[in-house]
Design a protein around this motif. Sequence first.
Motif, mmCIF file in Angstrom:
data_model
loop_
_atom_site.group_PDB
_atom_site.id
_atom_site.type_symbol
_atom_site.label_atom_id
_atom_site.label_comp_id
_atom_site.label_asym_id
_atom_site.label_seq_id
_atom_site.Cartn_x
_atom_site.Cartn_y
_atom_site.Cartn_z
ATOM 1 N N PRO A 123 60.936 -0.612 64.143
ATOM 2 C CA PRO A 123 59.502 -0.287 64.119
ATOM 3 C C PRO A 123 59.225 1.084 63.518
ATOM 4 O O PRO A 123 60.042 2.008 63.603
ATOM 5 C CB PRO A 123 59.099 -0.355 65.600
ATOM 6 C CG PRO A 123 60.364 -0.138 66.347
ATOM 7 C CD PRO A 123 61.464 -0.706 65.509
ATOM 8 N N HIS A 124 58.077 1.182 62.892
ATOM 9 C CA HIS A 124 57.600 2.454 62.351
ATOM 10 C C HIS A 124 56.749 3.119 63.434
ATOM 11 O O HIS A 124 55.633 2.681 63.706
ATOM 12 C CB HIS A 124 56.789 2.209 61.083
ATOM 13 C CG HIS A 124 56.413 3.460 60.365
ATOM 14 N ND1 HIS A 124 57.311 4.164 59.576
ATOM 15 C CD2 HIS A 124 55.243 4.161 60.328
ATOM 16 C CE1 HIS A 124 56.711 5.229 59.075
ATOM 17 N NE2 HIS A 124 55.456 5.251 59.519
ATOM 18 N N ARG A 125 57.286 4.166 64.047
ATOM 19 C CA ARG A 125 56.620 4.783 65.194
ATOM 20 C C ARG A 125 55.811 6.002 64.761
ATOM 21 O O ARG A 125 56.321 6.875 64.060
ATOM 22 C CB ARG A 125 57.646 5.182 66.256
ATOM 23 C CG ARG A 125 58.355 3.985 66.883
ATOM 24 C CD ARG A 125 59.315 4.434 67.966
ATOM 25 N NE ARG A 125 59.872 3.294 68.673
ATOM 26 C CZ ARG A 125 60.999 2.675 68.324
ATOM 27 N NH1 ARG A 125 61.659 3.087 67.258
ATOM 28 N NH2 ARG A 125 61.447 1.647 69.012
ATOM 29 N N THR A 126 54.582 6.054 65.232
ATOM 30 C CA THR A 126 53.699 7.187 64.958
ATOM 31 C C THR A 126 52.965 7.553 66.241
ATOM 32 O O THR A 126 52.951 6.791 67.211
ATOM 33 C CB THR A 126 52.668 6.826 63.858
ATOM 34 O OG1 THR A 126 51.917 5.681 64.273
ATOM 35 C CG2 THR A 126 53.359 6.534 62.534
ATOM 36 N N GLY A 127 52.329 8.712 66.231
ATOM 37 C CA GLY A 127 51.533 9.139 67.379
ATOM 38 C C GLY A 127 52.381 9.418 68.600
ATOM 39 O O GLY A 127 53.545 9.856 68.492
#
Length: 550
Positions: A412-416
């Motif tokens: 997964p592309h994790r942000t925040g």
Amino acid sequence: MNFTRWSARLPGTQRRAAARAEHTVTTTDRRSEGSVPAARAEQLTDEPPPVPAVDELPVREVLDRVPALVALVHGPDHRLAYVNDAYTAAFGTRPPGEPAAEALPELRDLGLMPLLDQALRSGRPRTLKSRKAPDGRSYTFTCTPAAEKNGDGAVLIFATDVTDHAEAAERLRASERRQRETAVTLQRSLLPQELEHPDDLRIAATYQPGGTEAAVGGDWYDVITLGGGRTALVIGDVMGRGVRAAAVMGQLRTAVRAYARLDLPPHEVLQLLDGLATEIDANQIATCVYAVHDPNEARLVYASAGHLPILVRDETGTVQRADEPTGPPLGTGGWMHASGSIPLGPGSTAVLYTDGLVERRNEDLDEGIASLERALAGATGTPQVVCDRLVRSAGVTADHDDDVAVLVLQHPHRTGPDGELFRNAALELLGGVEAAPRARAFASGVLTSWRFPTDLHDLGVLATSELVANSLQHGTPPMRLRLRRTDRRLIIEVTDGDDHLPRRRRAEPGDESGRGIAIVATIASSWGSRRTPGGGKAVWCEFVLPRGAD
């Protein structure tokens, strides 16, 4: 009704009548050739009188003695004309002159009425095989058309008791069902009952056995956490069917998990597995893909033994096929496997699968893989959603003719806020002994910035100090310290250029060294070491984060 006309249609009647007529003619001719008068010949011979022709036999008496069930209906509404004694014994007395649908309800319930219409229209016999009647017996019904003097059609119904054959066939089917259920139960019990879920990957898998007409194969998959944030993924297919294939699959899966604990490169794992497959059964071969994901490298390193290529969809929707390198199936021996790699960065989805998902009769295998690529390009959502969509797009149903196993993983592309829980920090260990205090200061600053509790902070700094000191004493440059945090654990890893792996040993009271790894093993949740692809080694340890750590 003239039963004599219909008796001539019974099986074998015409042949026996012709044979007896020929015998009578031949006997008469031979008598006429001699000089003995006919009256004198009758006195001198012991031969029995001539056998009556079939036309002279009492047909009703013959049919009443036939053990098979016989009924005769006539006219377009199939009015009952006759049933023999065997039919009466089986179903009771039946009123003549009534339509068959009312007079013969047992035949109506068996769906025989359309068959009577077909026989009457076509003038050809029609057969209904092995139907269970209300009396509990199984019969095969033959409806033979016949003609009457008045021109109305008639149908002779002949039912043969096949109960013994039907029961034997049912016992065979029941035995096959039990064998299949045993194989399916064994197969499912040998597959992971619950997938391991690494910190950095989202994973889903599905297994669907072939339909009831297909024997269970040896498809399997597995997910193995290797420690240090790395994950091994495996999928394979044992050639063959039934319990034997499932048993071999179970042995190979167990062996893969054991070899994976050695944390070897993928091609070395397949090399060991190839030798084991030959020992298990020299005639049993299997295909397999073994892959390792390292979140620090953002790549999937894999080795394939005759298996179908891994498919990877990046975050833009482009699908890449990992075709090379591919070696021969396991169990063939004499082949040096090699490892390859394919990018698996954040936002990517990878699919590992068996041939049941893409192989179809009268269709090239490459076409099936290309179709799967197109389905993967448009498949979004969670791994389980992607898995289900791929299975549906391939047309896999409950009566599919082959087993299907699919393993889907996402990086997964994790942000925040979620991205804050996954951090990396690295330091090149340059210089001599001064590298140790610099490493401790670096680890202390990183762990403080990650806001770890004091006790975890101190344990992390201590573990860093021991691993760096061990590398400085026993390793060679280049050396590197790497710290990684996930939402569940803290990982500390030190790499150097020496490929000699450390081992835990008991230090004697007078020893000045040998306690570093023992200390790390005591304070950490787990630890381990492995050889790195370019030569050298990596030594790591993990700490499980307390719940609520941010």
